[in-house]
Design an enzyme around this catalytic site. Sequence first.
Site, PDB file in Angstrom:
ATOM      1  N   SER A  33       0.798  -1.228   0.000  1.00 49.06           N
ATOM      2  CA  SER A  33       0.000   0.000   0.000  1.00 49.06           C
ATOM      3  C   SER A  33       0.828   1.273   0.000  1.00 49.06           C
ATOM      4  O   SER A  33       0.301   2.354  -0.232  1.00 49.06           O
ATOM      5  CB  SER A  33      -0.905   0.020   1.231  1.00 49.06           C
ATOM      6  OG  SER A  33      -0.112   0.146   2.411  1.00 49.06           O
ATOM      7  N   GLY A  43       2.475   1.987   2.831  1.00 51.80           N
ATOM      8  CA  GLY A  43       2.650   2.176   4.268  1.00 51.80           C
ATOM      9  C   GLY A  43       3.693   1.238   4.841  1.00 51.80           C
ATOM     10  O   GLY A  43       4.113   0.259   4.207  1.00 51.80           O
ATOM     11  N   VAL A  44       4.092   1.514   6.079  1.00 51.94           N
ATOM     12  CA  VAL A  44       5.152   0.736   6.699  1.00 51.94           C
ATOM     13  C   VAL A  44       4.713  -0.697   7.000  1.00 51.94           C
ATOM     14  O   VAL A  44       5.517  -1.634   6.935  1.00 51.94           O
ATOM     15  CB  VAL A  44       5.661   1.442   7.978  1.00 51.94           C
ATOM     16  CG1 VAL A  44       4.599   1.453   9.065  1.00 51.94           C
ATOM     17  CG2 VAL A  44       6.937   0.809   8.488  1.00 51.94           C
ATOM     18  N   CYS A  57     -14.855  -2.573   2.234  1.00 56.72           N
ATOM     19  CA  CYS A  57     -13.702  -2.689   1.341  1.00 56.72           C
ATOM     20  C   CYS A  57     -13.026  -4.044   1.486  1.00 56.72           C
ATOM     21  O   CYS A  57     -12.672  -4.689   0.485  1.00 56.72           O
ATOM     22  CB  CYS A  57     -12.707  -1.567   1.620  1.00 56.72           C
ATOM     23  SG  CYS A  57     -11.282  -1.578   0.512  1.00 56.72           S
ATOM     24  N   GLY A  72      -0.864  -6.403   5.253  1.00 61.60           N
ATOM     25  CA  GLY A  72      -0.283  -5.896   6.490  1.00 61.60           C
ATOM     26  C   GLY A  72      -1.283  -5.732   7.614  1.00 61.60           C
ATOM     27  O   GLY A  72      -1.045  -4.938   8.529  1.00 61.60           O
ATOM     28  N   CYS A  84      -9.777   6.967   2.117  1.00 66.23           N
ATOM     29  CA  CYS A  84      -9.081   7.617   1.010  1.00 66.23           C
ATOM     30  C   CYS A  84      -9.936   8.667   0.321  1.00 66.23           C
ATOM     31  O   CYS A  84      -9.486   9.777   0.066  1.00 66.23           O
ATOM     32  CB  CYS A  84      -8.640   6.575  -0.004  1.00 66.23           C
ATOM     33  SG  CYS A  84      -7.823   7.280  -1.456  1.00 66.23           S
TER      34      CYS A  84
END
Length: 363
Positions: free
Chosen positions: A15, A17-18, A103, A127, A199
Amino acid sequence: MSASGAGQHVVVGLSGGVDSAVTAWLLKEQGYRVSGLFMVNWTEDEAGYCTSAEDFQSARAVAEELQIPLHRVDFSAEYRKRVFDLFLAGYAAGKTPNPDLLCNREVKFQPFREHALRLGADWVATGHYAQITHEADGPHLRRAVDDNKDQTYFLAAVAREHFERVLFPLGGLTKPEVRALAQQAGLPNHARKDSTGICFIGEREFREFLAQYLKPQPGMIEDDTGAVVGQHQGLAFHTLGQRKGLAIGGRRGAREAPWYVVAKDASRNVLVVSQDSAHPRLMTQDIATDAFHWIRRPASIPATLTARIRHRQALQVCALTAIDGDRVRFRFEQAQRAAVPGQYLVLYDGDECLGSGEIADLG
């Protein structure tokens, strides 16, 4: 998940992200052949509120650092039809829908998972902070060890068969541990701030966003004695328990205390408010759900279960008291505040997530 992937192909939902970056790194360290798959869900963003383009650049930097291929797939049409349209319809009906559950159910673990499998994946990974065990009778969804980050609430509407061949490598880690691993691995986004919100809304006022799609339907705001204390622009713009955004000024004879939405009277288009944060109309021990979705229905349902009616709520002791077709009724040991129609009740037996149901209109 085995300690070694032994060359098996896993497609990671990358995505930007971490969390997803560490997921990909961990799986590569365990011997899996890793590919990244970046998902585009929203393209209507004239004002620049959605960070999808920035997210993709971050995901690409991670893929380059890990030396893995990165695929990009556009699911904006599916997202619009299967998530966003239902989101708007829910608000128009006076509910408070949860697009994150929609989602996961409608996109991430359907077309996204199917696309990953078409890329030749043996496994699909994300994640999410959750655990999954693949047992003889099928997958079991379990809470993450980090209660503060546990995301089983958002996964509880996914069909059980869609958890087949799915891995959640972060389920046994805490967020600080994930951050430390990202830094240790030299991942380029190790210090990137976590994304929040939805988002398509981004960092803007929620009512302002909804007003682009739902027509105002002004009506009166009454207190719990029936006195008019203000005006609203539409019941759809408010939710039970809401404190902010009511625009109720000082009232003669009223305490200097916040006002809370305690009810919506759709028949009169009236919003009912009170200065009692635990008003009886906000509190209930009995909650029914429509069309309860079982991830795994035990042959014998335990007398004592736990549940939560919102993300990050502490688990609440409850009992299943009645099943009427698809509708299920629960009684909680402690009265619950603001059980909002459209949100979900998520059910647990110990650390296992058994399923979920949309909270029915209690009125």
